[in-house]
Scaffold this motif. Structure first.
Motif, PDB file in Angstrom:
ATOM      1  N   ARG A 343       0.822  -1.214   0.000  1.00 48.48           N
ATOM      2  CA  ARG A 343       0.000   0.000   0.000  1.00 48.48           C
ATOM      3  C   ARG A 343       0.856   1.266   0.000  1.00 48.48           C
ATOM      4  O   ARG A 343       0.446   2.306  -0.502  1.00 48.48           O
ATOM      5  CB  ARG A 343      -0.936   0.006   1.214  1.00 48.48           C
ATOM      6  N   HIS A 344       2.054   1.157   0.570  1.00 53.89           N
ATOM      7  CA  HIS A 344       2.987   2.295   0.573  1.00 53.89           C
ATOM      8  C   HIS A 344       3.722   2.423  -0.755  1.00 53.89           C
ATOM      9  O   HIS A 344       4.599   3.274  -0.889  1.00 53.89           O
ATOM     10  CB  HIS A 344       3.985   2.160   1.713  1.00 53.89           C
ATOM     11  N   GLY A 345       3.399   1.572  -1.723  1.00 51.24           N
ATOM     12  CA  GLY A 345       3.972   1.689  -3.049  1.00 51.24           C
ATOM     13  C   GLY A 345       5.062   0.698  -3.378  1.00 51.24           C
ATOM     14  O   GLY A 345       5.559   0.681  -4.508  1.00 51.24           O
ATOM     15  N   ALA A 346       5.460  -0.134  -2.427  1.00 51.20           N
ATOM     16  CA  ALA A 346       6.527  -1.101  -2.680  1.00 51.20           C
ATOM     17  C   ALA A 346       6.058  -2.186  -3.643  1.00 51.20           C
ATOM     18  O   ALA A 346       4.879  -2.532  -3.695  1.00 51.20           O
ATOM     19  CB  ALA A 346       6.991  -1.743  -1.376  1.00 51.20           C
ATOM     20  N   GLU A 347       6.989  -2.705  -4.428  1.00 49.68           N
ATOM     21  CA  GLU A 347       6.737  -3.853  -5.286  1.00 49.68           C
ATOM     22  C   GLU A 347       7.149  -5.093  -4.496  1.00 49.68           C
ATOM     23  O   GLU A 347       8.339  -5.392  -4.368  1.00 49.68           O
ATOM     24  CB  GLU A 347       7.533  -3.738  -6.579  1.00 49.68           C
ATOM     25  N   VAL A 348       6.162  -5.782  -3.940  1.00 48.52           N
ATOM     26  CA  VAL A 348       6.418  -6.870  -3.000  1.00 48.52           C
ATOM     27  C   VAL A 348       6.308  -8.218  -3.699  1.00 48.52           C
ATOM     28  O   VAL A 348       5.285  -8.541  -4.307  1.00 48.52           O
ATOM     29  CB  VAL A 348       5.432  -6.815  -1.816  1.00 48.52           C
ATOM     30  N   THR A 349       7.381  -8.999  -3.598  1.00 46.02           N
ATOM     31  CA  THR A 349       7.394 -10.371  -4.098  1.00 46.02           C
ATOM     32  C   THR A 349       7.581 -11.294  -2.900  1.00 46.02           C
ATOM     33  O   THR A 349       8.469 -11.062  -2.069  1.00 46.02           O
ATOM     34  CB  THR A 349       8.542 -10.588  -5.094  1.00 46.02           C
ATOM     35  N   ALA A 350       6.736 -12.316  -2.781  1.00 42.49           N
ATOM     36  CA  ALA A 350       6.746 -13.160  -1.595  1.00 42.49           C
ATOM     37  C   ALA A 350       6.765 -14.632  -1.950  1.00 42.49           C
ATOM     38  O   ALA A 350       6.233 -15.057  -2.977  1.00 42.49           O
ATOM     39  CB  ALA A 350       5.532 -12.853  -0.724  1.00 42.49           C
ATOM     40  N   TYR A 351       7.363 -15.395  -1.039  1.00 45.91           N
ATOM     41  CA  TYR A 351       7.367 -16.864  -1.156  1.00 45.91           C
ATOM     42  C   TYR A 351       6.981 -17.461   0.188  1.00 45.91           C
ATOM     43  O   TYR A 351       7.449 -17.009   1.241  1.00 45.91           O
ATOM     44  CB  TYR A 351       8.746 -17.375  -1.551  1.00 45.91           C
ATOM     45  N   ASP A 352       6.134 -18.481   0.141  1.00 44.30           N
ATOM     46  CA  ASP A 352       5.794 -19.267   1.321  1.00 44.30           C
ATOM     47  C   ASP A 352       5.606 -20.702   0.850  1.00 44.30           C
ATOM     48  O   ASP A 352       4.898 -20.946  -0.139  1.00 44.30           O
ATOM     49  CB  ASP A 352       4.510 -18.748   1.970  1.00 44.30           C
ATOM     50  N   PRO A 353       6.216 -21.667   1.517  1.00 46.07           N
ATOM     51  CA  PRO A 353       6.125 -23.053   1.033  1.00 46.07           C
ATOM     52  C   PRO A 353       4.717 -23.634   1.041  1.00 46.07           C
ATOM     53  O   PRO A 353       4.457 -24.628   0.365  1.00 46.07           O
ATOM     54  CB  PRO A 353       7.043 -23.828   2.000  1.00 46.07           C
ATOM     55  N   ALA A 354       3.778 -23.013   1.780  1.00 43.50           N
ATOM     56  CA  ALA A 354       2.420 -23.548   1.839  1.00 43.50           C
ATOM     57  C   ALA A 354       1.387 -22.624   1.202  1.00 43.50           C
ATOM     58  O   ALA A 354       0.194 -22.893   1.289  1.00 43.50           O
ATOM     59  CB  ALA A 354       2.030 -23.813   3.291  1.00 43.50           C
ATOM     60  N   VAL A 355       1.843 -21.544   0.564  1.00 49.61           N
ATOM     61  CA  VAL A 355       0.918 -20.559  -0.014  1.00 49.61           C
ATOM     62  C   VAL A 355       1.310 -20.307  -1.457  1.00 49.61           C
ATOM     63  O   VAL A 355       2.483 -20.094  -1.762  1.00 49.61           O
ATOM     64  CB  VAL A 355       0.947 -19.231   0.776  1.00 49.61           C
ATOM     65  N   ARG A 356       0.320 -20.307  -2.346  1.00 49.28           N
ATOM     66  CA  ARG A 356       0.611 -20.088  -3.762  1.00 49.28           C
ATOM     67  C   ARG A 356      -0.107 -18.874  -4.335  1.00 49.28           C
ATOM     68  O   ARG A 356       0.204 -18.436  -5.438  1.00 49.28           O
ATOM     69  CB  ARG A 356       0.230 -21.333  -4.572  1.00 49.28           C
ATOM     70  N   SER A 357      -1.068 -18.319  -3.602  1.00 48.95           N
ATOM     71  CA  SER A 357      -1.816 -17.162  -4.119  1.00 48.95           C
ATOM     72  C   SER A 357      -2.652 -16.583  -3.005  1.00 48.95           C
ATOM     73  O   SER A 357      -2.626 -17.057  -1.864  1.00 48.95           O
ATOM     74  CB  SER A 357      -2.719 -17.588  -5.289  1.00 48.95           C
ATOM     75  N   GLY A 358      -3.392 -15.524  -3.366  1.00 47.77           N
ATOM     76  CA  GLY A 358      -4.409 -15.030  -2.444  1.00 47.77           C
ATOM     77  C   GLY A 358      -4.023 -13.858  -1.585  1.00 47.77           C
ATOM     78  O   GLY A 358      -4.670 -13.628  -0.563  1.00 47.77           O
ATOM     79  N   VAL A 359      -2.991 -13.104  -1.950  1.00 51.65           N
ATOM     80  CA  VAL A 359      -2.588 -11.948  -1.159  1.00 51.65           C
ATOM     81  C   VAL A 359      -2.645 -10.709  -2.041  1.00 51.65           C
ATOM     82  O   VAL A 359      -1.850 -10.559  -2.974  1.00 51.65           O
ATOM     83  CB  VAL A 359      -1.170 -12.126  -0.575  1.00 51.65           C
ATOM     84  N   ASP A 360      -3.568  -9.816  -1.753  1.00 49.99           N
ATOM     85  CA  ASP A 360      -3.768  -8.627  -2.569  1.00 49.99           C
ATOM     86  C   ASP A 360      -2.526  -7.740  -2.582  1.00 49.99           C
ATOM     87  O   ASP A 360      -1.946  -7.447  -1.532  1.00 49.99           O
ATOM     88  CB  ASP A 360      -4.951  -7.810  -2.041  1.00 49.99           C
ATOM     89  N   GLY A 361      -2.144  -7.325  -3.793  1.00 54.12           N
ATOM     90  CA  GLY A 361      -1.034  -6.404  -3.937  1.00 54.12           C
ATOM     91  C   GLY A 361       0.330  -7.036  -3.841  1.00 54.12           C
ATOM     92  O   GLY A 361       1.347  -6.342  -3.920  1.00 54.12           O
ATOM     93  N   VAL A 362       0.383  -8.354  -3.663  1.00 55.14           N
ATOM     94  CA  VAL A 362       1.648  -9.056  -3.479  1.00 55.14           C
ATOM     95  C   VAL A 362       1.794 -10.122  -4.559  1.00 55.14           C
ATOM     96  O   VAL A 362       0.875 -10.919  -4.787  1.00 55.14           O
ATOM     97  CB  VAL A 362       1.726  -9.710  -2.081  1.00 55.14           C
ATOM     98  N   GLN A 363       2.940 -10.146  -5.224  1.00 55.32           N
ATOM     99  CA  GLN A 363       3.226 -11.197  -6.198  1.00 55.32           C
ATOM    100  C   GLN A 363       3.767 -12.415  -5.460  1.00 55.32           C
ATOM    101  O   GLN A 363       4.833 -12.344  -4.844  1.00 55.32           O
ATOM    102  CB  GLN A 363       4.238 -10.728  -7.237  1.00 55.32           C
ATOM    103  N   VAL A 364       3.026 -13.519  -5.486  1.00 52.18           N
ATOM    104  CA  VAL A 364       3.443 -14.737  -4.805  1.00 52.18           C
ATOM    105  C   VAL A 364       4.138 -15.648  -5.815  1.00 52.18           C
ATOM    106  O   VAL A 364       3.563 -15.963  -6.869  1.00 52.18           O
ATOM    107  CB  VAL A 364       2.242 -15.452  -4.171  1.00 52.18           C
ATOM    108  N   VAL A 365       5.353 -16.065  -5.500  1.00 51.76           N
ATOM    109  CA  VAL A 365       6.152 -16.892  -6.405  1.00 51.76           C
ATOM    110  C   VAL A 365       6.373 -18.264  -5.784  1.00 51.76           C
ATOM    111  O   VAL A 365       6.158 -18.478  -4.596  1.00 51.76           O
ATOM    112  CB  VAL A 365       7.501 -16.210  -6.727  1.00 51.76           C
ATOM    113  N   ASP A 366       6.820 -19.214  -6.617  1.00 51.36           N
ATOM    114  CA  ASP A 366       6.994 -20.587  -6.149  1.00 51.36           C
ATOM    115  C   ASP A 366       8.456 -20.963  -5.926  1.00 51.36           C
ATOM    116  O   ASP A 366       8.778 -22.137  -5.770  1.00 51.36           O
ATOM    117  CB  ASP A 366       6.349 -21.570  -7.131  1.00 51.36           C
ATOM    118  N   ASP A 367       9.330 -19.966  -5.898  1.00 50.90           N
ATOM    119  CA  ASP A 367      10.753 -20.204  -5.704  1.00 50.90           C
ATOM    120  C   ASP A 367      11.285 -19.128  -4.759  1.00 50.90           C
ATOM    121  O   ASP A 367      11.184 -17.934  -5.048  1.00 50.90           O
ATOM    122  CB  ASP A 367      11.482 -20.118  -7.052  1.00 50.90           C
TER     123      ASP A 367
END
Length: 433
Positions: A343-367
């Motif tokens: 929300r503060h404007g950051a480009e957020v990329t995230a990884y979690d071994p048990a999560v593949r999607s579902g976070v608004d504004g966050v790019q969820v990756v598989d690596d």
């Protein structure tokens, strides 16, 4: 063969309870209104990332001791019916019992005269005496049997509990004895009490854990200001048997499906009773502030200022679930921090071994290594053990700035320093290479 048991609700608590009761030798029918979920469960497909649960479901299906359906009519011959329905927070934290009431209205005409209704759902104090009215069945006995299952350890906690709490009026009623017999194979101590005490005990337990966790997060902030190390301070505290070591790890705040909901419900109950539970309200306020504090720490790490401009700044996030061992995002402090950065404007990329999607504004990756690409800062928000084993030299080659905010105090400072990273922990002095 054991009892014929009905379980209403196939969420974390319901599905775990159904599968484990089948393992304990009972015949279990689990009903849920979600037809698609029921179809997957009949095929042995378990959506929840819960250790050993899928295996128990498959075992019960194969043995014919576990069945799933959508029609409460299948519970007509159940000797005990276990309610495992959500009671989400409503206005001012008051638990919403609409789903519970509507389910009971459908069950009332179905239940056998000698059936016992068991409430595992976390419900406000005074709910048990109202259940026969919701059922339209004054002849039905009710036993409060609150669950104390931890996500990521739910199967273990059910099969190896540290206590079984049974509330009935009176506590030694025949219905309470029947429910106690369900758990006899576990060998766990049984606490028999009235329904009001059993219902309050669940809220009281989670409220205390919330207060303890908030205490430690404030303590960690104090350590940062006075040059102390929170690890050393909490090690001393944990050696005192009056305190214990559990819930003494600082982090980005507490969350999940239970603590926030139950803490709000306990505060609401106190307010309705005219009891000033200021300590609990302050624990909630501290928790909200802790999430904000983590956002400021990441902004400082990425820009050099706690209020630095994040527009277009890349942030790599490790962990989104509210804790390791589960994929649950409900009221996750990790998600709260990640989405606040976005929300503060950051480009957020995230990884979690048990999560593949579902976070608004966050790019969820598989690596996990993808989160480091051109990142001005990386942040660990969930305490997954595998994050310790990452090749931090490889991550260092991808980042824009070699700085890690370790919001769980998970990582080895020496390994990070060897890879050229500055590590910023919680309640510790920043460690530089």
């Amino acid at each position: 063969m054991g009892e014929r048991i009905g379980v209403v609700g196939a969420g974390y608590v319901g599905l775990t309870s159904a599968a484990c009761l089948a393992r304990l030798g009972h015949r279990v029918s689990c009903v849920d209104t979600d037809a698609a979920k029921v179809g997957r469960l009949r095929a042995g497909e378990v959506d929840l990332a819960e250790p050993d649960l899928a295996e128990l479901v498959a075992e019960g299906l194969a043995a014919g001791t576990l069945a799933f359906g959508t029609d409460p009519e299948v519970l007509a011959d159940a000797e005990l019916v276990v309610l495992c329905l959500p009671t989400p927070p409503g206005v001012n934290g008051e638990p919403d019992l609409d789903m519970l009431r509507s389910s009971l209205a459908r069950l009332g005409p179905v239940l056998a005269p000698d059936a016992v209704v068991v409430t595992k759902s976390t419900v406000p104090v005074g709910t048990a005496p109202r259940i026969p009215g919701y059922l339209g069945r004054p002849d039905i006995a009710v036993v409060s049997n609150p669950e104390f299952l931890r996500e990521g350890r739910a199967v273990r906690d059910f099969l190896h509990p540290d206590r079984i709490v049974l509330g009935a009026d009176p506590p030694d009623s025949p219905a309470a004895h029947r429910v106690a017999n369900l758990y006899a194979p576990t060998g766990a101590p049984v606490v028999r009490t009235g329904t009001a005490s059993a219902e309050l005990a669940k809220y009281a337990s989670n409220g205390f854990l919330a207060v303890k966790a908030s205490y430690v997060n404030v303590l960690a902030e104090l350590c940062e200001h006075c040059g102390a190390d929170v690890h050393d301070v909490t090690a001393v505290m944990g050696m005192d048997e009056r305190i214990g070591s559990a819930f003494l790890a600082p982090g980005p705040g507490w969350g999940g499906s239970c603590l926030p909901k139950d803490t709000s419900a306990l505060a609401y109950a106190a307010e309705e009773a005219g009891v000033d539970f200021a300590l609990l309200r302050e624990a909630v306020r501290v928790n909200d502030r802790q999430r904000t504090r983590m956002v400021r720490a990441v902004r400082l790490a990425a820009t050099g200022r706690p209020d630095g401009e994040l527009s277009g700044v890349r942030i790599g996030v490790l962990g989104l679930a509210f804790k390791a061992g589960t994929g649950d995002l409900r009221d996750s402090p990790a998600v709260a921090v990640a989405t606040a950065l976005a929300r503060h404007g950051a480009e957020v990329t995230a990884y979690d071994p048990a999560v593949r999607s579902g976070v608004d504004g966050v790019q969820v990756v598989d690596d996990p290594y993808l989160v480091a690409k051109d990142a001005a800062a990386c942040v660990v928000l969930t305490e997954w053990p595998e994050f310790r084993e990452l090749d931090w030299r490889r991550l260092a080659a991808s980042v824009d700035r070699r700085v890690v905010v370790d919001a769980r105090n998970l990582l080895d400072p020496q390994s990070l320093a060897g890879a050229g990273f500055t590590r910023i922990g919680v309640g510790t002095t920043p460690r530089r290479p």
